[in-house]
Design a protein around this motif. Structure first.
Motif, PDB file in Angstrom:
ATOM      1  N   LEU A 375      -1.265  37.804 -18.226  1.00 50.63           N
ATOM      2  CA  LEU A 375      -0.416  38.803 -18.882  1.00 50.63           C
ATOM      3  C   LEU A 375      -0.354  40.209 -18.880  1.00 50.63           C
ATOM      4  CD1 LEU A 375       0.106  36.304 -21.931  1.00 50.63           C
ATOM      5  CD2 LEU A 375       1.633  36.478 -19.880  1.00 50.63           C
ATOM      6  N   ALA A 376      -1.732  40.512 -18.551  1.00 51.01           N
ATOM      7  CA  ALA A 376      -2.050  42.048 -18.593  1.00 51.01           C
ATOM      8  C   ALA A 376      -1.563  42.671 -20.127  1.00 51.01           C
ATOM      9  CB  ALA A 376      -1.187  43.013 -17.378  1.00 51.01           C
ATOM     10  N   LEU A 377      -0.654  43.704 -20.154  1.00 49.75           N
ATOM     11  CA  LEU A 377      -0.420  44.523 -21.291  1.00 49.75           C
ATOM     12  C   LEU A 377       0.384  43.624 -22.256  1.00 49.75           C
ATOM     13  CD1 LEU A 377       0.326  48.073 -20.131  1.00 49.75           C
ATOM     14  CD2 LEU A 377      -1.618  47.162 -21.343  1.00 49.75           C
ATOM     15  N   ASP A 378       0.806  42.515 -21.792  1.00 48.13           N
ATOM     16  CA  ASP A 378       1.793  41.457 -22.733  1.00 48.13           C
ATOM     17  C   ASP A 378       0.456  40.460 -23.392  1.00 48.13           C
ATOM     18  OD1 ASP A 378       4.448  42.683 -22.597  1.00 48.13           O
ATOM     19  OD2 ASP A 378       4.523  41.696 -20.559  1.00 48.13           O
ATOM     20  N   ALA A 379      -0.615  40.655 -23.140  1.00 53.48           N
ATOM     21  CA  ALA A 379      -1.497  39.508 -23.792  1.00 53.48           C
ATOM     22  C   ALA A 379      -1.417  39.549 -25.207  1.00 53.48           C
ATOM     23  CB  ALA A 379      -2.893  39.911 -23.156  1.00 53.48           C
ATOM     24  N   PRO A 380      -1.671  38.634 -25.838  1.00 52.35           N
ATOM     25  CA  PRO A 380      -1.490  38.567 -27.288  1.00 52.35           C
ATOM     26  C   PRO A 380      -2.692  39.374 -27.982  1.00 52.35           C
ATOM     27  CG  PRO A 380      -0.886  36.383 -26.711  1.00 52.35           C
ATOM     28  CD  PRO A 380      -1.573  37.187 -25.444  1.00 52.35           C
ATOM     29  N   LEU A 381      -2.470  40.405 -28.926  1.00 54.70           N
ATOM     30  CA  LEU A 381      -3.569  41.213 -29.485  1.00 54.70           C
ATOM     31  C   LEU A 381      -4.241  40.455 -30.954  1.00 54.70           C
ATOM     32  CD1 LEU A 381      -4.620  43.910 -28.972  1.00 54.70           C
ATOM     33  CD2 LEU A 381      -3.017  44.855 -30.693  1.00 54.70           C
ATOM     34  N   PRO A 382      -5.438  40.460 -31.062  1.00 58.92           N
ATOM     35  CA  PRO A 382      -5.934  40.004 -32.118  1.00 58.92           C
ATOM     36  C   PRO A 382      -5.204  40.576 -33.512  1.00 58.92           C
ATOM     37  CG  PRO A 382      -7.559  40.619 -30.911  1.00 58.92           C
ATOM     38  CD  PRO A 382      -6.269  40.898 -30.163  1.00 58.92           C
ATOM     39  N   GLY A 383      -4.719  39.515 -34.172  1.00 58.04           N
ATOM     40  CA  GLY A 383      -4.129  40.323 -35.507  1.00 58.04           C
ATOM     41  C   GLY A 383      -2.428  40.525 -35.400  1.00 58.04           C
ATOM     42  N   GLY A 385       1.056  41.158 -32.347  1.00 59.16           N
ATOM     43  CA  GLY A 385       1.358  41.916 -31.137  1.00 59.16           C
ATOM     44  C   GLY A 385       0.773  41.892 -29.872  1.00 59.16           C
ATOM     45  N   LYS A 386       0.800  42.819 -28.975  1.00 57.74           N
ATOM     46  CA  LYS A 386       0.472  42.613 -27.762  1.00 57.74           C
ATOM     47  C   LYS A 386      -0.382  43.820 -27.629  1.00 57.74           C
ATOM     48  CE  LYS A 386       4.740  40.627 -26.210  1.00 57.74           C
ATOM     49  NZ  LYS A 386       5.969  40.407 -25.129  1.00 57.74           N
ATOM     50  N   LEU A 387      -1.193  43.592 -26.395  1.00 56.30           N
ATOM     51  CA  LEU A 387      -2.212  44.570 -26.081  1.00 56.30           C
ATOM     52  C   LEU A 387      -1.537  46.043 -25.668  1.00 56.30           C
ATOM     53  CD1 LEU A 387      -5.279  45.177 -25.256  1.00 56.30           C
ATOM     54  CD2 LEU A 387      -4.769  44.306 -22.964  1.00 56.30           C
ATOM     55  N   ARG A 388      -0.506  46.155 -25.220  1.00 59.22           N
ATOM     56  CA  ARG A 388       0.204  47.288 -24.876  1.00 59.22           C
ATOM     57  C   ARG A 388       0.435  48.075 -26.117  1.00 59.22           C
ATOM     58  NH1 ARG A 388       4.269  47.327 -21.974  1.00 59.22           N
ATOM     59  NH2 ARG A 388       4.015  45.016 -21.056  1.00 59.22           N
ATOM     60  N   ASP A 389       0.253  47.592 -27.372  1.00 57.39           N
ATOM     61  CA  ASP A 389       0.647  48.079 -28.777  1.00 57.39           C
ATOM     62  C   ASP A 389      -0.382  49.134 -28.947  1.00 57.39           C
ATOM     63  OD1 ASP A 389       2.980  46.821 -29.055  1.00 57.39           O
ATOM     64  OD2 ASP A 389       2.021  45.253 -30.080  1.00 57.39           O
ATOM     65  N   ILE A 390      -1.842  48.816 -28.419  1.00 58.87           N
ATOM     66  CA  ILE A 390      -2.819  49.697 -28.610  1.00 58.87           C
ATOM     67  C   ILE A 390      -3.349  50.473 -27.536  1.00 58.87           C
ATOM     68  CG2 ILE A 390      -3.858  48.303 -30.383  1.00 58.87           C
ATOM     69  CD1 ILE A 390      -6.343  47.659 -28.508  1.00 58.87           C
ATOM     70  N   ALA A 391      -2.565  50.423 -26.333  1.00 53.77           N
ATOM     71  CA  ALA A 391      -2.918  51.042 -25.357  1.00 53.77           C
ATOM     72  C   ALA A 391      -2.845  52.510 -25.290  1.00 53.77           C
ATOM     73  CB  ALA A 391      -2.447  50.491 -23.971  1.00 53.77           C
ATOM     74  N   GLY A 392      -1.811  53.121 -25.774  1.00 55.16           N
ATOM     75  CA  GLY A 392      -1.584  54.332 -25.927  1.00 55.16           C
ATOM     76  C   GLY A 392      -2.562  54.960 -26.933  1.00 55.16           C
ATOM     77  N   GLU A 393      -2.943  54.448 -28.048  1.00 56.24           N
ATOM     78  CA  GLU A 393      -3.747  54.655 -29.293  1.00 56.24           C
ATOM     79  C   GLU A 393      -5.278  54.753 -28.576  1.00 56.24           C
ATOM     80  OE1 GLU A 393      -5.668  53.623 -33.400  1.00 56.24           O
ATOM     81  OE2 GLU A 393      -4.206  52.509 -32.650  1.00 56.24           O
ATOM     82  N   VAL A 394      -5.572  53.853 -27.645  1.00 54.24           N
ATOM     83  CA  VAL A 394      -6.830  53.980 -26.846  1.00 54.24           C
ATOM     84  C   VAL A 394      -7.017  55.065 -26.052  1.00 54.24           C
ATOM     85  CG1 VAL A 394      -8.473  52.889 -25.299  1.00 54.24           C
ATOM     86  CG2 VAL A 394      -7.410  51.655 -26.897  1.00 54.24           C
TER      87      VAL A 394
END
Length: 457
Positions: A375-383, A385-394
């Motif tokens: 799923l790459a950036l569409d992988a479910p994020l702990p808590g 949402g998706k991984l893409r949701d924190i990518a920009g913050e990182v």
């Protein structure tokens, strides 16, 4: 992978477990001496037919190594066989099926890293023009079966090829059909190592997602975006994975040494040859009870060799290796060290990155790692949402870390520009593998051979 150059007979005998633990402490350096080591692999192919060249045939890998000596590289031999090169830019080595790797020198800043990468790629492309060879930047061979690929004449690879099928179904694919980019980074203390290790492990799935670049197997889509990352899930569970103990209270050098003592051995190097010790115990070796070398105890070089035979997502030697990225083009070779240097080499950035992931549970970290190859950036994020949701913050955290370092080039530019390829991926929401699949289903008309024209260096 590691190329053997040392003589173990000159290395001190290990008399106690404390020496193993102390080997990690020897890597400690003050921040002003921290360096960046970048390793990147590429597939070599014949331009005439896209076939993978073997070692000894005219125009093959041996000739490629020989051609590079005109740039000052010095041959490294195993017996009478040249299996690597050494020089001012580090070392050039061969992966099992002839994947060509630069293990770069330890450098002060990313401007130097990218210049080193540029020199290397210019040299191999020049050699390729003479020899009829091209160089492909992907995470996995897009069209080759295992049987299509040669095996390089390195002793440790023979041992690994025999052992891999005993412990997993995809280990031979890891050896023969994948390429990666890795970054080696320093630490100041045991506590600094532990914090960097934890952040590196927790955010390694994000690096895997951003660099996902292996969607084809034997000419067809394989259902993954990073098949290279998926391969590690069925290679050898005793020496791979997310290392949950790293997040336990008290983690440090001793705990990692205990982990490595439980990783089964591959080999022992003696008098210019590799002795098969696959599946045997380094703990027995410490007691002088290794069946293939009865009565003999290991040296520190044996321990260094053994450390190179574990393949977790982050690996500890006398430095930390970030190991989650697929191979790719020049700008992403420069972007991976930019990501990790930005996150790990500034304390404010390191603390901010740790605050982002510290509350993730073991199960959540593992679930994210398991989902990312597909799923790459569409992988479910702990808590949620998706991984893409924190990518920009990182990336913002990494940007601040690089800006704080203040390493400028001759034009007065800092290192933050090396993050731009990752910024574009996050902005578009399309990882490299998805771009490849779009072209495969569109302009390429299902012809994966088009990748050679569009993704070669």
């Amino acid at each position: 992978m590691t190329t053997k150059t040392a003589d173990p007979q000159r290395s001190p005998i290990i008399e106690s477990r404390d020496q193993l633990i102390a080997s990690f402490a020897r890597g400690e350096k003050p921040a002003e001496r921290w360096r960046i080591g970048t390793e990147h692999e590429k597939f070599v192919y014949r331009t005439a037919d896209h076939g993978a060249p073997d070692y000894a045939s005219p125009g093959g890998i041996r000739d490629l190594l020989a051609d590079l000596t005109r740039h000052g590289w010095q041959p490294v031999t195993e017996g009478d066989t040249v299996i690597a090169l050494s020089g001012r830019d580090g070392s050039v080595s061969l992966e099992p099926a002839g994947q060509f790797e630069l293990s770069g020198a330890p450098l002060d800043n990313l401007h130097q890293t990218c210049a080193e990468t540029g020199r290397h790629l210019a040299q191999v492309k020049e050699a390729g023009e003479r020899l009829g060879l091209g160089f492909l930047g992907l995470g996995m061979w897009p069209d080759k079966a295992r049987a299509d690929l040669p095996v390089m004449p390195k002793g440790r690879y023979d041992i690994m090829r025999r052992h891999m099928p005993r412990v997993g179904d995809l280990g031979l694919d890891m050896m023969l059909r994948t390429c990666t980019i890795q970054v080696n980074l320093d630490y100041a203390s045991e506590a600094d190592m532990a914090q960097k290790f934890r952040v590196g492990l927790a955010l390694q799935p994000l690096a895997t997602a951003l660099f996902a670049n292996s969607p084809f197997t034997e000419g067809k889509p394989n259902g993954k975006l990073s098949y290279r990352s998926h391969i590690w899930s069925d290679t050898d569970p005793a020496r791979t994975g997310m290392l949950p103990f790293v997040f336990e209270d008290g983690f440090g050098y001793e705990r990692y040494a205990d982990y490595m003592l439980d990783v089964p051995m591959y080999f022992v190097y003696r008098e210019g040859r590799y002795i098969d010790a696959a599946g045997l115990s380094f703990r027995d070796f410490l007691k002088g009870e290794l069946s293939v070398l009865p009565g003999e105890k290991p040296t520190l070089d044996d321990w260094t060799d053994h450390l190179s035979t574990a393949f977790p997502e982050v690996r500890l030697k006398t430095f930390l290796e970030m190991r989650g990225a697929d191979g790719g083009p020049w700008n992403r070779i420069c972007a991976l060290p930019a990501l990790w240097v930005g996150l790990l080499y500034d304390q404010g950035a390191l603390d901010a990155a740790w605050d982002l992931v510290r509350h993730w549970t073991l199960d959540e970290r593992q679930a994210l790692r398991d989902a990312v190859p597909t799923l790459a950036l569409d992988a479910p994020l702990p808590g949620g949402g998706k991984l893409r949701d924190i990518a920009g913050e990182v990336l913002d955290i990494a940007h601040r870390g690089l800006a704080a370092r203040g390493r400028l080039n001759a034009a007065g530019e800092n290192e933050t520009g090396f993050l731009d390829p990752l910024r574009e991926i996050v902005r578009s929401g399309v990882v490299p593998a998805q771009s490849l699949l779009d072209r495969y289903h569109g302009a390429w008309g299902g012809d994966v051979s088009r990748v050679y024209a569009e993704e070669s260096f």
